[in-house]
Enzyme design. Structure first.
Site, PDB file in Angstrom:
ATOM      1  N   GLY A  61       0.738  -1.299   0.145  1.00  0.00           N
ATOM      2  CA  GLY A  61      -0.077   0.048   0.172  1.00  0.00           C
ATOM      3  C   GLY A  61       0.911   1.321   0.084  1.00  0.00           C
TER       4      GLY A  61
ATOM      5  CB  SER B  34       4.081 -12.576  -3.502  1.00  0.00           C
ATOM      6  OG  SER B  34       3.866 -11.262  -2.777  1.00  0.00           O
ATOM      7  NE  ARG B  35       7.284 -12.944 -10.706  1.00  0.00           N
ATOM      8  CZ  ARG B  35       8.362 -12.722 -11.282  1.00  0.00           C
ATOM      9  NH1 ARG B  35       8.745 -11.556 -11.460  1.00  0.00           N
ATOM     10  NH2 ARG B  35       8.936 -13.629 -12.085  1.00  0.00           N
ATOM     11  CB  ALA B  36       2.916  -6.412  -8.049  1.00  0.00           C
TER      12      ALA B  36
ATOM     13  CB  SER C 111       1.987  -2.704  -5.409  1.00  0.00           C
ATOM     14  OG  SER C 111       2.997  -3.737  -5.576  1.00  0.00           O
TER      15      SER C 111
ATOM     16  CB  THR D  38      10.060  -8.183  -2.753  1.00  0.00           C
ATOM     17  OG1 THR D  38       9.857  -7.114  -1.856  1.00  0.00           O
ATOM     18  CG2 THR D  38      11.743  -8.548  -2.775  1.00  0.00           C
TER      19      THR D  38
ATOM     20  CG  ASP E  13      -4.033  -7.654  -0.167  1.00  0.00           C
ATOM     21  OD1 ASP E  13      -4.146  -8.778   0.404  1.00  0.00           O
ATOM     22  OD2 ASP E  13      -2.867  -7.174   0.018  1.00  0.00           O
TER      23      ASP E  13
ATOM     24  CB  SER F 280      -2.033 -13.988   1.804  1.00  0.00           C
ATOM     25  OG  SER F 280      -0.927 -14.121   0.861  1.00  0.00           O
TER      26      SER F 280
ATOM     27  CE  LYS G 235      -2.497  -3.534   0.856  1.00  0.00           C
ATOM     28  NZ  LYS G 235      -1.780  -4.882   0.463  1.00  0.00           N
TER      29      LYS G 235
END
Length: 516
Positions: free
Chosen positions: A191, A217-219, A222, A226, A279, A287, A311
């Site tokens: 966020g 993880s992938r976005a 966003s 990372t 989310d 998650s 967020k």
């Protein structure tokens, strides 16, 4: 003599397998959705009445997948041919002369639990486990996944359901085990645009001897996760054996968790959450923690940025999320610390995979132009992990040690070693299309909208176009003149640049300037 049974015996009815068909790889990208294509006048469609969006099973020997059927009108396929999307082709892996056998897909019994949740009923552990098992097996369509995610959002998961969901996600995939008594990890709930602290933190704490096998993880919602940013710098799609080798050599890694089948049910849900831009708190907790538990972490630091356009909007919401994370983590024997941090404006200058990678390198290389806020935040988080990992107890001493490790070049040397072990360090590129968005007023920067900045970066193509995004040219409180750039949009094509700038034109207060 036993009494006769009153229940009628139900014979096992063999499922009908239809004649084999030749396969064609159509090269159609359907994302994670497995799709098969048949002509409307094919013998298979005629015999079984298959229609568009039917769920069907495809088998080649022992290999099988379930896919959604799309019906083709015209000459794209021959009558005895079946087409496969890219994801279906890669999952089924057909040989040159192999023929596929079609059958009706078995019914998905766990959908009854999804319907119950839609109507507000609490789910038991076994019901959630059944849903996650079918989700991980990719037996749910995108519509069915969206229904489950929506039904569980906005506080509709109890604490018991969150615990059960976390456990079911962990059990859906592989588990990592490490010989070290302390294995540290960190996560930011997101966020906040930019804020790419993880590569810096991993480099610092592993240079000092802690073990940090970071799976990212992938976005989701966003412009970059990372793993997206790290993929610009080094390979991240390592398998379990490769990951273990990197950690054994360097003490840490920064890899994409999806490649190692850690909590695969969550990976499936994340793709739909990204599309829905949802989310929710309960799903977020399940998650995040399922990935940490599956990765074998013992001590986890959670960064919770708070701000009016982050967020988490305020301290009350931040404390609530922190307490829920700690309660769930404790139930699994995980040591967790949550830090409530400032989320009033982006961290760093870049927003988007390559642009954030440039910021990371600038901090690690201690360059004069490195964003100070990214450096300071990374040091704060690294110091907290050093204390959690038991290396130091005093907060000031931990921060000083982290700062010395960065300033001395040890962290940069360690990061290079990690990248080399993962397959080699790469230099991030720059987008060909760049457009500065200038201030129309002279005054002071009073507000920066994280959400609208992220939206602009995504419309410019991030994260799928890794060079796309935007670079922020001002900070809160800065004085600006008329015509001075506020931020610069980066795109890999003129069309995506125009798309992002059209959004900017309709939102003139993404960076708000007020008269002095």
């Amino acid at each position: 003599m036993p009494a006769p049974s009153t229940a009628a015996a139900v014979p096992e009815i063999p499922r009908l397998a239809l004649p084999g068909s030749r396969l064609r790889r159509l090269g159609i990208d359907t994302g994670d959705e497995l799709v098969a294509y048949l002509r409307s006048d094919s013998p298979i469609c005629r015999a079984e009445g298959f229609s568009a969006h039917s769920r069907i099973e495809l088998r080649i020997g022992e290999r099988r997948i379930e896919a959604m059927l799309n019906v083709v009108h015209g000459e794209l396929l021959a009558a005895d041919e079946a087409g496969l999307s890219e994801s279906a082709w890669l999952r089924l892996r057909p040989g040159p002369d192999e023929r596929v056998v079609f059958a009706h897909a078995p019914s998905v019994e766990s959908l009854a639990h999804v319907r119950a949740k839609i109507y507000g009923h609490a789910l038991e552990s076994g019901q959630i486990r059944a849903v996650m098992r079918d989700v991980a097996a990719r037996r749910y369509s995108g519509m069915e996944l969206a229904a489950f995610i929506t039904a569980c959002s906005d506080g509709h998961l109890s604490f018991e359901e969150i615990m059960a969901l976390t456990e079911a996600m962990v059990d859906s995939g592989n588990h990592l085990h490490w010989p070290n008594p302390v294995v540290v990890d960190k996560h930011c709930i997101g966020g906040l645009a930019g804020n790419r602290t993880t590569p810096i933190v991993v480099a610092i704490v592993t240079a000092l001897g802690l073990v940090m096998p970071k799976t990212s993880s992938r976005a989701i919602t966003s412009p970059a996760g990372t793993a997206d940013t790290m993929a610009v710098l080094a390979p991240v799609e390592l398998d379990l054996g490769q990951m273990r080798s990197v950690v054994e050599r360097t003490g840490g890694c920064i890899v994409w968790g999806g490649a190692m089948n850690l909590s695969p049910a969550d990976d499936v849900l994340i793709r739909v959450e990204r599309a829905l831009d949802i989310d929710s708190e309960g799903q977020l907790v399940a998650s995040v923690l399922s990935k940490k538990i599956a990765a074998g972490s013992t001590h986890v630091l959670i960064d919770i940025p708070m701000g009016p356009t982050a967020k988490v909007r305020d301290a009350q919401q931040g404390r609530s999320l922190s307490q829920l994370l700690q309660r769930v983590a404790a139930g699994f024997g995980l040591q967790l610390q949550a830090l409530l941090t400032d989320g009033g404006q982006p961290v760093g200058r870049g927003i988007g995979p390559a642009l954030e990678a440039h910021d990371v390198l600038a901090v690690l290389q201690c360059r004069p132009e490195a964003p100070a806020d990214l450096r300071d935040r990374a040091l704060l988080l690294a110091a907290a992990l050093l204390r959690q990992g038991g290396l130091l107890h005093d907060e000031a001493d931990a921060y000083l040690l982290a700062a010395r490790t960065l300033a001395s070049g040890r962290a940069w040397t360690q990061f290079q070693a990690i990248c080399a072990a993962q397959g080699g360090l790469r230099e991030p590129g720059r987008a060909a299309q760049q457009y500065p968005v200038a201030s129309t007023l002279a005054g002071r920067v009073a507000a920066i909208d994280n959400r609208q900045l992220s939206r602009t970066a995504k419309l410019a193509g991030a994260p799928l176009a890794p060079l796309a995004g935007l670079s922020l040219d001002v900070r809160l409180g800065d004085r600006v003149d008329v015509g001075q750039p506020l931020f610069t949009v980066h795109a890999q094509s003129r069309g995506e640049l125009a798309y992002a700038l059209e959004y900017v034109s309709r939102h003139p207060r993404i960076v708000e300037v007020v008269p002095p």
